[in-house]
Design an enzyme around this catalytic site. Structure first.
Site, PDB file in Angstrom:
ATOM      1  N   ASN A 282      -9.019   2.077   9.949  1.00 52.67           N
ATOM      2  CA  ASN A 282      -8.217   1.713  11.118  1.00 52.67           C
ATOM      3  C   ASN A 282      -8.721   2.455  12.352  1.00 52.67           C
ATOM      4  OD1 ASN A 282      -6.210   1.180  13.041  1.00 52.67           O
ATOM      5  ND2 ASN A 282      -4.540   1.408  11.635  1.00 52.67           N
ATOM      6  N   THR A 283      -8.568   3.790  12.337  1.00 52.16           N
ATOM      7  CA  THR A 283      -8.858   4.577  13.541  1.00 52.16           C
ATOM      8  C   THR A 283     -10.277   4.357  14.060  1.00 52.16           C
ATOM      9  OG1 THR A 283      -7.391   6.239  12.594  1.00 52.16           O
ATOM     10  CG2 THR A 283      -8.638   6.892  14.521  1.00 52.16           C
TER      11      THR A 283
ATOM     12  N   ALA B 243      -9.439   5.298   4.208  1.00 50.01           N
ATOM     13  CA  ALA B 243      -9.193   6.442   5.098  1.00 50.01           C
ATOM     14  C   ALA B 243     -10.388   7.372   5.217  1.00 50.01           C
ATOM     15  CB  ALA B 243      -7.980   7.266   4.651  1.00 50.01           C
ATOM     16  N   GLY B 244     -10.539   7.902   6.409  1.00 47.81           N
ATOM     17  CA  GLY B 244     -11.534   8.937   6.665  1.00 47.81           C
ATOM     18  C   GLY B 244     -12.880   8.423   7.147  1.00 47.81           C
TER      19      GLY B 244
ATOM     20  N   LYS C  88       0.878  -1.174   0.000  1.00 47.03           N
ATOM     21  CA  LYS C  88       0.000   0.000   0.000  1.00 47.03           C
ATOM     22  C   LYS C  88       0.910   1.217   0.000  1.00 47.03           C
ATOM     23  CE  LYS C  88      -2.931   2.890   2.706  1.00 47.03           C
ATOM     24  NZ  LYS C  88      -3.590   3.152   3.989  1.00 47.03           N
TER      25      LYS C  88
ATOM     26  N   GLY D  68      -7.771   9.417   9.535  1.00 46.35           N
ATOM     27  CA  GLY D  68      -8.018   9.588  10.967  1.00 46.35           C
ATOM     28  C   GLY D  68      -9.085  10.603  11.329  1.00 46.35           C
TER      29      GLY D  68
END
Lengths: 256, 325
Positions: free
Chosen positions: A205-206, A183-184, A95, A156
């Site tokens: 992830n976050t 993401a986001g 990635k 994040g």
């Protein structure tokens, strides 16, 4: 769903950073059935062996590993990190993340294309973390990428899909390219929306790692991804302005 | 009289020695170094006794067992400062404070004036914050020096290598016990110590930040301990990036830290099991106490009591881990 010829069972991909503990991380994977784990080869971890204990725990998850170049700000850094990752994890998948702006962690589009070209020539199978920009997507495909990972919002932030028009356009322009919204994302409903739009998978992830109960949130995302994919495959109705009753009104005493 | 050999003179070893000597054991503490110093992970600790704030991410036993730590240290004659913890955020990260408040219910909300009343030097810099009153802190290096002295006075022997012979062994070697505890891993933490006469704090301050969380623990002599990174690695190098992050966060907390003297930069790897909870295990006459992660001073008293009860009373404590045999 196939990435570079490899069949992947789950359309949910999870990162492995920021969890309260490796045990909680493992539970989140177990409950969500996520099929791919991204893993960060952080240079500041210090040397190639220093993070070995944690990476062993990630390997024990039994899912496909997608190493990333998180935290790299230049072509050279990203290429070096990718080479290190290939050694460490024995996979050509990478990635590719090249950060161009410190505050928004927005990708550097120019460095991204150059790094993607170099890595493809070196035999890597590149998953570029990109924006929803159609021209940039085209350049990345020309550089040899066979998967695209456009952001939903900056890493994040949990803001969801901040440019729905752009993401729809990108999906429509390259209908045959596997695409992952990366993401986001902060909530399962946002993941469902990405899947309803025809994206092949989501990566986050976050939102899971920083939830009060990461395993429950991971399962929530897994169900949303499944729901969104089913909706996409089911060919949803088009929205319309006029109300249309699902039960015919003729024969009812609707005039009384 | 039971003979006990404790391997390791870090916070776990010295707490276990204290509990065992209090139960009438003849104690020998074995550590390669002649005194407390940088070879021990505890040397780099913050010394916060903050079970509730740690509960933001840690599991329930950390909060419950950690609540008794401040009283335990005070009973040993260690100066324990019971001023609670102050939690703040920079303006645009305000939501971090709400999230933290949800997860740490033992707080009191502060407006700017109430915050300034608690920490006058931070007055005018923060419009809101949280005070977790039932928390404490201590000077970790002074605390372990004190435990060593008390143990010596009570007849404990400090040796650089174990003497052969029968008796109980309590293995408190931290990450060095990886030879017998294969699922132990190191989690790197970096810290810095600053000295400043321009700012005074009465209690630990936590600055919540999505990327660079920081805590500052005041110590005697105008010293401030800044901590700490948490990186999945057993490497002990102090990286420029980590130090930049710590110092930048401190500067954001108060510009006076920009003029402070940089006294020390440290790094070590905390011993942790996969669930980041400590464990006790027993095989024959050897008891192992390990995996205290970032909670050494917070959890060592509870673990020491469990180990001592297991050794002297034959009880099976909570956090006993059978897999280790």
């Amino acid at each position: 769903m196939r990435f570079y010829g490899t069949e992947i069972a789950s359309r949910l991909m999870l990162g492995t950073a920021q969890y309260p503990s490796p045990a909680v991380l493992a539970e989140a994977f177990r409950r969500s059935g996520a099929g791919i784990a991204t893993v960060s080869v952080r240079r500041e971890a210090g040397g190639e062996k220093a993070g070995a204990a944690f990476w062993d725990l990630v390997r024990e998850l039994g899912v496909s590993l997608l190493p990333n170049t998180a935290g790299c700000h230049s072509v050279r850094e990203a290429v070096t990190t990718a080479q290190m990752a290939r050694e460490l994890f024995g996979t050509s998948w990478i990635k590719l993340e090249v950060i161009g702006h410190t505050d928004t962690l927005q990708p550097d589009p120019f460095a991204l294309v150059e790094a993607a070209r170099i890595l493809t020539e070196e035999g890597f199978q590149v998953f570029p973390y990109t924006t929803e920009d159609v021209v940039l997507a085209d350049r990345l495909l020309n550089a040899g990428c066979e998967v695209l990972m456009p952001w939903g919002a900056p890493i994040g932030t949990g803001l969801g899909l901040t440019n729905i028009y752009g993401l729809r356009t990108l999906r429509a322009q390259f209908p045959d390219v596997p695409m992952v919204v990366d993401a986001g994302l902060g909530l399962p409903s946002q993941a469902a929306m990405a899947m309803e739009m025809g994206y092949d998978a989501v990566l986050l992830n976050t939102a899971v790692a920083k939830a009060g109960d990461p395993a429950a949130m991971a399962e929530g995302f897994a169900r949303a991804v499944e729901a969104g994919r089913l909706a996409f495959e089911a060919d949803p109705m088009e929205p319309r302005d006029m109300a249309a009753p699902s039960t015919p009104v003729i024969g009812k005493a609707f005039l009384s | 009289m039971t003979r006990a050999t404790i391997l390791g003179a870090g916070v776990a070893g010295l707490c276990v020695a204290t509990e065992l000597i209090g139960r009438g054991c003849a104690v020998t503490v074995v550590d390669p170094a002649p005194e407390h110093g940088p070879h021990a992970c505890s040397w780099w600790a913050g010394g916060m006794l903050a079970p509730f704030c740690e509960g933001e991410t840690a599991e329930e036993p950390v909060v419950r067992l950690g609540r008794k730590a401040a009283d335990w240290w005070a009973r040993q004659g260690v100066p324990v400062i019971r001023q609670g913890t102050l939690v703040v955020t920079l303006g645009r990260d305000r939501r971090e404070l709400d999230r933290f408040a949800r997860r740490v219910p033992q707080h009191r909300r502060l407006d700017g004036a109430a915050l300034a009343a608690l920490e006058p030097d931070l007055g005018g810099r923060f419009e809101r914050g949280l005070h977790v009153a039932e928390e404490a802190h201590l000077d970790p290096r002074a605390a372990l020096r004190h435990l060593r002295e008390r143990l010596s006075q009570a007849g404990a022997v400090f040796a650089s290598a174990p003497a052969p012979g029968a008796g109980l062994t309590v293995d408190c070697r931290g990450l060095a016990a990886r030879d017998v505890l294969p699922d132990l891993r190191g989690v790197k933490g970096e810290m810095a110590v600053l000295r400043s006469a321009d700012i005074r704090l009465s209690r630990p301050v936590r600055l919540l930040h999505p990327r660079f969380p920081l805590y500052v623990v005041p110590r005697p002599g105008g010293l401030f301990m800044l901590g700490a990174t948490q990186i999945e690695s057993d490497d002990r190098r102090r990286s420029v990036r980590s130090v930049l992050e710590l110092l930048s966060a401190a500067y954001a907390l108060h510009p006076a830290f920009g003029e402070a003297e940089l006294v020390e930069i440290g790094a070590d790897a905390r011993p942790a099991f996969p669930d980041n909870l400590p464990r006790l295990s027993r095989r024959g006459d050897t008891i192992r106490v390990n995996g205290l992660f970032r909670h050494g001073f917070l959890l060592a008293p509870a673990l020491a009591r469990m180990a001592a009860e297991m050794a002297c009373d034959g009880t099976t404590p909570e956090l006993m881990h059978a897999d280790h045999g």
